[in-house]
Design a protein around this motif. Structure first.
Motif, PDB file in Angstrom:
ATOM      1  N   VAL A  81       0.837  -1.202   0.000  1.00  0.00           N
ATOM      2  CA  VAL A  81       0.000   0.000   0.000  1.00  0.00           C
ATOM      3  C   VAL A  81       0.870   1.250   0.000  1.00  0.00           C
ATOM      4  CG1 VAL A  81      -1.680   1.341   1.312  1.00  0.00           C
ATOM      5  CG2 VAL A  81      -1.964  -1.132   1.113  1.00  0.00           C
ATOM      6  N   LEU A  82       1.847   1.282   0.904  1.00  0.00           N
ATOM      7  CA  LEU A  82       2.659   2.482   1.066  1.00  0.00           C
ATOM      8  C   LEU A  82       3.674   2.671  -0.057  1.00  0.00           C
ATOM      9  CD1 LEU A  82       3.243   2.520   4.933  1.00  0.00           C
ATOM     10  CD2 LEU A  82       1.491   3.685   3.585  1.00  0.00           C
ATOM     11  N   SER A  83       3.951   1.617  -0.819  1.00  0.00           N
ATOM     12  CA  SER A  83       4.855   1.743  -1.966  1.00  0.00           C
ATOM     13  C   SER A  83       4.095   2.064  -3.248  1.00  0.00           C
ATOM     14  CB  SER A  83       5.653   0.444  -2.165  1.00  0.00           C
ATOM     15  OG  SER A  83       4.792  -0.610  -2.573  1.00  0.00           O
ATOM     16  N   GLY A  84       2.759   2.123  -3.151  1.00  0.00           N
ATOM     17  CA  GLY A  84       1.959   2.469  -4.319  1.00  0.00           C
ATOM     18  C   GLY A  84       1.574   1.286  -5.183  1.00  0.00           C
ATOM     19  N   GLN A  85       1.957   0.063  -4.788  1.00  0.00           N
ATOM     20  CA  GLN A  85       1.599  -1.113  -5.589  1.00  0.00           C
ATOM     21  C   GLN A  85       0.110  -1.417  -5.492  1.00  0.00           C
ATOM     22  OE1 GLN A  85       4.479  -4.522  -5.313  1.00  0.00           O
ATOM     23  NE2 GLN A  85       5.512  -3.178  -3.848  1.00  0.00           N
ATOM     24  N   LEU A  86      -0.480  -1.111  -4.350  1.00  0.00           N
ATOM     25  CA  LEU A  86      -1.923  -1.190  -4.196  1.00  0.00           C
ATOM     26  C   LEU A  86      -2.439   0.238  -4.083  1.00  0.00           C
ATOM     27  CD1 LEU A  86      -2.199  -4.134  -1.632  1.00  0.00           C
ATOM     28  CD2 LEU A  86      -2.812  -4.198  -4.059  1.00  0.00           C
ATOM     29  N   ARG A  87      -3.352   0.616  -4.947  1.00  0.00           N
ATOM     30  CA  ARG A  87      -3.753   2.024  -5.037  1.00  0.00           C
ATOM     31  C   ARG A  87      -5.069   2.295  -4.302  1.00  0.00           C
ATOM     32  NH1 ARG A  87      -0.592   4.753  -8.234  1.00  0.00           N
ATOM     33  NH2 ARG A  87       0.783   3.659  -9.677  1.00  0.00           N
ATOM     34  N   ALA A  88      -5.290   3.561  -3.990  1.00  0.00           N
ATOM     35  CA  ALA A  88      -6.513   3.966  -3.307  1.00  0.00           C
ATOM     36  C   ALA A  88      -7.730   3.510  -4.098  1.00  0.00           C
ATOM     37  CB  ALA A  88      -6.526   5.483  -3.142  1.00  0.00           C
ATOM     38  N   GLY A  89      -8.687   2.890  -3.404  1.00  0.00           N
ATOM     39  CA  GLY A  89      -9.896   2.401  -4.035  1.00  0.00           C
ATOM     40  C   GLY A  89      -9.799   0.974  -4.532  1.00  0.00           C
ATOM     41  N   GLU A  90      -8.587   0.409  -4.543  1.00  0.00           N
ATOM     42  CA  GLU A  90      -8.410  -0.953  -5.034  1.00  0.00           C
ATOM     43  C   GLU A  90      -8.915  -1.959  -3.997  1.00  0.00           C
ATOM     44  OE1 GLU A  90      -4.804  -3.755  -6.838  1.00  0.00           O
ATOM     45  OE2 GLU A  90      -4.580  -1.573  -6.726  1.00  0.00           O
ATOM     46  N   ARG A  91      -9.645  -2.982  -4.467  1.00  0.00           N
ATOM     47  CA  ARG A  91     -10.208  -3.986  -3.582  1.00  0.00           C
ATOM     48  C   ARG A  91      -9.192  -5.104  -3.345  1.00  0.00           C
ATOM     49  NH1 ARG A  91     -12.963  -8.841  -3.874  1.00  0.00           N
ATOM     50  NH2 ARG A  91     -14.614  -9.149  -2.316  1.00  0.00           N
ATOM     51  N   ILE A  92      -9.139  -5.595  -2.105  1.00  0.00           N
ATOM     52  CA  ILE A  92      -8.275  -6.726  -1.758  1.00  0.00           C
ATOM     53  C   ILE A  92      -9.137  -7.783  -1.076  1.00  0.00           C
ATOM     54  CG2 ILE A  92      -6.195  -7.476  -0.551  1.00  0.00           C
ATOM     55  CD1 ILE A  92      -5.385  -4.579  -0.292  1.00  0.00           C
ATOM     56  N   SER A  93      -9.209  -8.954  -1.679  1.00  0.00           N
ATOM     57  CA  SER A  93      -9.939 -10.056  -1.067  1.00  0.00           C
ATOM     58  C   SER A  93      -8.984 -10.913  -0.245  1.00  0.00           C
ATOM     59  CB  SER A  93     -10.582 -10.930  -2.152  1.00  0.00           C
ATOM     60  OG  SER A  93      -9.568 -11.594  -2.902  1.00  0.00           O
ATOM     61  N   GLU A  94      -9.537 -11.747   0.618  1.00  0.00           N
ATOM     62  CA  GLU A  94      -8.693 -12.645   1.412  1.00  0.00           C
ATOM     63  C   GLU A  94      -7.868 -13.556   0.507  1.00  0.00           C
ATOM     64  OE1 GLU A  94     -10.640 -14.916   4.399  1.00  0.00           O
ATOM     65  OE2 GLU A  94     -11.541 -13.164   5.368  1.00  0.00           O
ATOM     66  N   LEU A  95      -8.514 -14.094  -0.539  1.00  0.00           N
ATOM     67  CA  LEU A  95      -7.806 -15.008  -1.436  1.00  0.00           C
ATOM     68  C   LEU A  95      -6.664 -14.300  -2.165  1.00  0.00           C
ATOM     69  CD1 LEU A  95     -10.706 -17.137  -2.977  1.00  0.00           C
ATOM     70  CD2 LEU A  95      -8.956 -17.864  -1.339  1.00  0.00           C
ATOM     71  N   GLN A  96      -6.914 -13.055  -2.574  1.00  0.00           N
ATOM     72  CA  GLN A  96      -5.865 -12.271  -3.233  1.00  0.00           C
ATOM     73  C   GLN A  96      -4.701 -12.032  -2.277  1.00  0.00           C
ATOM     74  OE1 GLN A  96      -7.156  -8.365  -4.340  1.00  0.00           O
ATOM     75  NE2 GLN A  96      -5.258  -7.830  -5.406  1.00  0.00           N
ATOM     76  N   ALA A  97      -5.032 -11.718  -1.017  1.00  0.00           N
ATOM     77  CA  ALA A  97      -3.995 -11.477  -0.009  1.00  0.00           C
ATOM     78  C   ALA A  97      -3.203 -12.750   0.270  1.00  0.00           C
ATOM     79  CB  ALA A  97      -4.614 -10.935   1.276  1.00  0.00           C
ATOM     80  N   VAL A  98      -3.873 -13.893   0.242  1.00  0.00           N
ATOM     81  CA  VAL A  98      -3.178 -15.177   0.409  1.00  0.00           C
ATOM     82  C   VAL A  98      -2.184 -15.386  -0.720  1.00  0.00           C
ATOM     83  CG1 VAL A  98      -3.482 -17.691   0.316  1.00  0.00           C
ATOM     84  CG2 VAL A  98      -4.981 -16.312   1.762  1.00  0.00           C
ATOM     85  N   ASP A  99      -2.604 -15.106  -1.949  1.00  0.00           N
ATOM     86  CA  ASP A  99      -1.711 -15.254  -3.108  1.00  0.00           C
ATOM     87  C   ASP A  99      -0.524 -14.306  -3.018  1.00  0.00           C
ATOM     88  OD1 ASP A  99      -3.293 -17.214  -4.206  1.00  0.00           O
ATOM     89  OD2 ASP A  99      -4.413 -15.831  -5.502  1.00  0.00           O
ATOM     90  N   ILE A 100      -0.785 -13.074  -2.582  1.00  0.00           N
ATOM     91  CA  ILE A 100       0.262 -12.054  -2.510  1.00  0.00           C
ATOM     92  C   ILE A 100       1.309 -12.399  -1.456  1.00  0.00           C
ATOM     93  CG2 ILE A 100       0.729  -9.656  -1.800  1.00  0.00           C
ATOM     94  CD1 ILE A 100      -1.959  -8.899  -3.082  1.00  0.00           C
ATOM     95  N   THR A 101       0.840 -12.836  -0.299  1.00  0.00           N
ATOM     96  CA  THR A 101       1.741 -13.009   0.856  1.00  0.00           C
ATOM     97  C   THR A 101       2.266 -14.431   1.017  1.00  0.00           C
ATOM     98  OG1 THR A 101      -0.099 -13.489   2.361  1.00  0.00           O
ATOM     99  CG2 THR A 101       0.531 -11.169   2.099  1.00  0.00           C
ATOM    100  N   GLY A 102       1.557 -15.410   0.443  1.00  0.00           N
ATOM    101  CA  GLY A 102       1.959 -16.803   0.639  1.00  0.00           C
ATOM    102  C   GLY A 102       1.634 -17.310   2.021  1.00  0.00           C
ATOM    103  N   VAL A 103       0.721 -16.626   2.714  1.00  0.00           N
ATOM    104  CA  VAL A 103       0.314 -16.992   4.079  1.00  0.00           C
ATOM    105  C   VAL A 103      -1.116 -17.522   4.026  1.00  0.00           C
ATOM    106  CG1 VAL A 103      -0.179 -16.038   6.369  1.00  0.00           C
ATOM    107  CG2 VAL A 103       1.864 -15.324   5.149  1.00  0.00           C
ATOM    108  N   SER A 104      -1.456 -18.434   4.918  1.00  0.00           N
ATOM    109  CA  SER A 104      -2.784 -19.054   4.909  1.00  0.00           C
ATOM    110  C   SER A 104      -3.885 -18.066   5.305  1.00  0.00           C
ATOM    111  CB  SER A 104      -2.810 -20.270   5.838  1.00  0.00           C
ATOM    112  OG  SER A 104      -2.474 -19.895   7.155  1.00  0.00           O
ATOM    113  N   ARG A 105      -5.136 -18.481   5.115  1.00  0.00           N
ATOM    114  CA  ARG A 105      -6.253 -17.539   5.209  1.00  0.00           C
ATOM    115  C   ARG A 105      -6.477 -16.965   6.603  1.00  0.00           C
ATOM    116  NH1 ARG A 105     -11.401 -18.899   1.449  1.00  0.00           N
ATOM    117  NH2 ARG A 105     -11.940 -16.858   2.273  1.00  0.00           N
TER     118      ARG A 105
END
Length: 251
Positions: free
Chosen positions: A24-48
């Motif tokens: 978020v703070l590096s600008g890779q995720l922009r204001a108004g952009e939606r983040i789902s749990e599944l997307q966050a799992v894919d991004i971080t490699g961490v379980s739900r």
């Protein structure tokens, strides 16, 4: 065994929280952009489960907003949001400095703080200040503020300072790199270092009101840095997170 599982889950939560915050703070995720749990799992490699906890923590920090349809959205910030966050940090750090002064600290406790001041002095003596020196200043400035807050001896105050410093643009070094390319860069560092020395002197002399006032004024340097960075827009690439707020701050 259950304790180990809990520790591992907490570690994964922190890992996911830091990874998503950085995006978020590096600008890779922009204001108004939606983040789902599944997307966050894919991004971080961490379980739900730890990802869900990380998203809730980032909502608490004010970076994300829960949406009715599920998931979270990256928040945008108004100028008032940013100024209020900076003011809140100054208020909390002022309280920490006042407590340190009023409760008293030993010469030994002040030694690390004074050593940090000496290291910052070496950077401030450069004119112009190099980009590498500014990078070093970020780390030293963070260390100075952490040491200063510890002198309060108050765990509740330190926890609240950590929380507010995690808000976008509220940390002590939020605008340091953005100011590094500005004509006023050296002058701002000199003023900031004078604040550092003054608050240490106030704490050493047990002048609580003075210490508190200095830290509140010191936080307001961030407001000046924000406005200077926005005025000199060619260097906004040094502060990608400003994309979360540029539109509202410029109004």
């Amino acid at each position: 065994m259950n304790e180990k599982i809990a520790d591992r889950s907490m570690s994964q939560t922190v890992r996911a929280q830091l990874a998503l915050r950085d995006m978020v703070l590096s600008g890779q995720l922009r204001a108004g952009e939606r983040i789902s749990e599944l997307q966050a799992v894919d991004i971080t490699g961490v379980s739900r489960t730890p990802v869900r906890m990380a998203l809730v923590r980032l909502e608490d920090e004010g970076l994300l907003q829960a949406i009715p349809s599920g998931g979270f959205m990256v928040k945008a910030f108004s100028e008032r949001d940013i100024l209020d966050s900076i003011e809140l940090r100054g208020t909390m750090e002022g309280l920490a400095a006042r407590l340190a002064a009023e409760r008293g600290v030993s010469a030994r406790q002040l030694e690390p703080l004074k050593e940090c001041l000496g290291d910052i002095d070496q950077l401030v003596q450069q004119d112009p200040v190099s980009v590498d020196a500014f990078s070093s200043y970020v780390a030293l400035n963070a260390r100075f503020h952490a040491l200063l807050n510890e002198l309060s001896g108050s765990s509740p105050v330190m926890r609240q300072i950590d929380r507010v410093a995690a808000l976008p643009f509220a940390s002590p070094s939020a605008f340091v790199m953005a100011q590094s390319a500005l004509p006023e860069a050296h002058q701002i560092l000199v003023i900031a270092q004078d604040h550092h020395r003054t608050v240490v002197d106030a704490i050493e002399n047990r002048e609580g009101a003075r210490a508190e006032a200095v830290m509140r004024e010191h936080a307001r340097l961030a407001v000046r840095n924000l406005r200077l960075a926005l005025r000199n827009r060619t260097h906004l690439d040094l502060l990608p997170a400003l994309a979360l707020a540029t539109a509202s701050v410029d109004k």
